[in-house]
Design an enzyme around this catalytic site. Structure first.
Site, PDB file in Angstrom:
ATOM      1  N   GLY A 146       0.824  -1.192   0.000  1.00 46.62           N
ATOM      2  CA  GLY A 146       0.000   0.000   0.000  1.00 46.62           C
ATOM      3  C   GLY A 146       0.858   1.241   0.000  1.00 46.62           C
ATOM      4  O   GLY A 146       0.383   2.325  -0.257  1.00 46.62           O
ATOM      5  N   CYS A 147       2.141   1.090   0.304  1.00 47.34           N
ATOM      6  CA  CYS A 147       3.015   2.249   0.432  1.00 47.34           C
ATOM      7  C   CYS A 147       4.167   2.220  -0.558  1.00 47.34           C
ATOM      8  O   CYS A 147       4.884   3.192  -0.696  1.00 47.34           O
ATOM      9  CB  CYS A 147       3.584   2.314   1.844  1.00 47.34           C
ATOM     10  SG  CYS A 147       4.640   0.919   2.256  1.00 47.34           S
ATOM     11  N   GLY A 148       4.377   1.117  -1.233  1.00 50.71           N
ATOM     12  CA  GLY A 148       5.487   1.048  -2.157  1.00 50.71           C
ATOM     13  C   GLY A 148       6.750   0.491  -1.557  1.00 50.71           C
ATOM     14  O   GLY A 148       7.765   0.387  -2.224  1.00 50.71           O
TER      15      GLY A 148
END
Length: 289
Positions: A133-135
């Site tokens: 979800g954040c990379g």
């Protein structure tokens, strides 16, 4: 039952019981949708992002560029968005794919046709094998996480009045957030503070990728304007902006220390805590009049 409400794409309503001073009231609440979006490149899974299911073509283009999967948007020859039981699959087909020989799709171009592509070509792709979800989640090595973007161009000089104008007008240009109050936005503004493009998502990184993808479609020059984000300025937001060729990032919340370091290192101007009448300049103040 409460009456049905129309809502923007990417939003939903769900039953809720509101409790206020002991009084219970049945109602519908307005919520942002958050679904797993699986990014595939040339038929191979790459990453799963939790995202708002809106503007997914823009998301695919921006994500492909900022993650180094393509060097120019011209390498993207097809984007297929499919709803499946578990969520949504987005398959990006590139001109270098083995599938394209069978389909008769064009060869990879030798000339970049987008200002954004000029900045992305040297940016190495990283592997994100896990749900993300954040990379960061799923990255295999430390060097896959902290990526040093290339130096950005000179860029424009903007005034405090332009920044305030952009912040003020952005409030009325976020339909999903107006409906739910729970999503981030990334906006592109001209040097005089006129916002020309906005994208929203539950994930701040996703909103920025969507914006970059939309700019690729209409040929917006990332060296002639500034970015406004309704979130904190994490290192990844700075990295994606710099990779896309943007030179000024205005965040309404705080930056991280690593974001400031990377912004200074690549020559990007980073502003934080931007509110009407005030902001902090953390790097390269010469672009702010």
């Amino acid at each position: 039952m409460p009456p049905e409400r129309s809502h923007p794409t990417g939003c939903a309503t769900r039953p809720v019981t509101r409790v206020d001073r002991g009084l219970h009231v049945a109602d519908d609440d307005r919520l942002a949708e958050e679904v797993p979006v699986a990014m595939h490149f040339d038929g191979s899974p790459f990453a799963v992002m939790m995202a708002t299911p809106d503007d997914l073509d823009d998301f695919a283009r921006g994500f492909a560029l900022t993650e180094g999967k393509v060097e120019t948007v011209l390498e993207i020859v097809d984007i297929e968005v499919r709803e499946v039981l578990e969520g949504i699959t987005v398959d990006v087909r590139t001109c270098g794919s083995r599938f394209n020989g069978e389909a008769g799709l064009p060869e990879c171009p030798t000339v970049d046709a987008s200002p954004i592509a000029d900045e992305v070509g040297s940016h190495r792709a990283r592997e994100l094998p896990g749900r993300s979800g954040c990379g960061i989640c799923g990255s295999r090595e430390l060097e896959d996480v902290v990526r040093h973007p290339p130096p950005v161009a000179a860029g424009p000089v903007v005034g405090a009045d332009a920044i305030e104008r952009a912040l003020e007008s952005l409030r009325g240009m976020q339909p999903i957030n107006a409906f739910t109050g729970s999503v981030h936005a990334a906006a592109w503004a001209t040097p005089d503070g006129t916002i020309v493009k906005v994208r929203e998502d539950v994930g701040r990184h996703n909103a920025l990728d969507k914006l970059i993808g939309a700019m690729l479609v209409d040929g917006s020059d990332p060296r002639d304007g500034f970015l406004v984000i309704t979130s904190r300025a994490s290192y990844e937001m700075v990295t994606k902006a710099a990779v896309a060729g943007m030179t000024i990032v205005v965040a309404i919340s705080a930056p991280t220390a690593l974001a400031v370091h990377l912004a200074e290192d690549c020559g990007l101007t980073l502003l934080g805590f931007a509110r009407p009448g005030r902001f902090n300049i953390y790097s390269r103040p010469e672009r702010i009049a």
